[in-house]
Scaffold this active site. Structure first.
Site, short mmCIF file in Angstrom:
data_model
loop_
_atom_site.label_atom_id
_atom_site.label_comp_id
_atom_site.label_asym_id
_atom_site.label_seq_id
_atom_site.Cartn_x
_atom_site.Cartn_y
_atom_site.Cartn_z
N ASP A 79 14.08 -5.93 -6.03
CA ASP A 79 14.59 -4.67 -5.49
C ASP A 79 14.55 -3.56 -6.53
O ASP A 79 14.52 -3.79 -7.73
CB ASP A 79 16.02 -4.85 -4.99
CG ASP A 79 16.29 -4.08 -3.71
OD1 ASP A 79 15.63 -3.04 -3.52
OD2 ASP A 79 17.13 -4.51 -2.91
N ASP A 147 15.60 0.17 4.12
CA ASP A 147 16.91 -0.40 4.43
C ASP A 147 17.41 0.06 5.79
O ASP A 147 18.41 -0.44 6.29
CB ASP A 147 17.93 -0.01 3.36
CG ASP A 147 17.77 -0.85 2.09
OD1 ASP A 147 17.13 -1.91 2.16
OD2 ASP A 147 18.29 -0.43 1.04
#
Length: 215
Positions: A79, A147
């Site tokens: 990430d 996201d």
């Protein structure tokens, strides 16, 4: 990582970040990206590790590689959840090269970790972090598109990506409704069809589904 009834799960983490309240920072504060004489900008209470430095790259390669080997990981999500707000490295004489050298350093790290571990699936992240590009696809066959998993907004996100990349590279998940970000309430079938446009996955609590949805 969790193993349960023969199912293997992977690991999600942020190897490029460093917290000031950590043993690594206390031992090597020079590993963090910061401009001398200025208060650094934090994101999620974190600073960014300076991948322009060979010592930092070696540290990440050694420790991430060890975690993978000791745990037997088969999947890893890399990430990048904050922007780089300071562009300075003690390893560079020309600071205008920072962004380019940083990404070259990232490629070096990924190549050294996963080049010798071809059976580990690496998923990169994220489009919002400007990491959905051809360079990252050299190392990770799929990238988390956003996201934002609201299926209606995902249609636009995934449509935009489709102009440049094949759907097999899109990380796309079915999440709960109403959606936690947009509060939009959509049917399970709508969420499924949107996520099926890419690498289909689920991120929801099965216990909260109705009997009809479970069926």
């Amino acid at each position: 990582k969790i193993r349960a009834k023969g199912i293997e799960f992977g690991l999600w983490f942020e190897p490029e970040m460093i917290n000031e309240d950590s043993d690594l920072y206390r031992s090597h504060p020079e590993y963090a990206v910061r401009i001398p004489g200025r208060m650094p900008t934090k994101g999620r209470n974190q600073l960014v590790l300076d991948l322009c430095q060979a010592e930092v790259r070696d540290y990440i390669v050694e420790n991430v590689g060890r975690i993978i080997d000791e745990s037997g990981l088969t999947y890893l999500k890399w990430d990048m959840n904050r922007h780089i707000s300071e562009m300075y490295s003690n390893a560079l004489s020309t600071q205008g090269e920072f962004c380019h050298r940083y990404i070259c350093g990232l490629y070096d790290v990924l190549d050294r970790i996963f080049g010798v571990r071809p059976k580990v699936l690496l998923e990169s992240c994220a489009s919002g972090g400007n990491r959905f590009d051809l360079g990252m696809l050299c190392f990770s066959p799929q990238i988390w598109a956003s996201d934002d998993t609201d299926p209606i907004e995902r249609l636009e996100i995934q449509a935009g990506l489709s102009y440049l990349y094949p759907p097999s590279t899109f990380g796309a998940h079915v999440s709960m409704a109403p959606h936690q970000q947009t509060l939009r309430n959509t049917t399970l079938s709508t969420r499924f069809h949107a996520a099926a446009f890419g690498c289909l996955g689920y991120e929801l609590n099965l216990k909260q589904l109705s009997l009809v949805e479970k069926k």
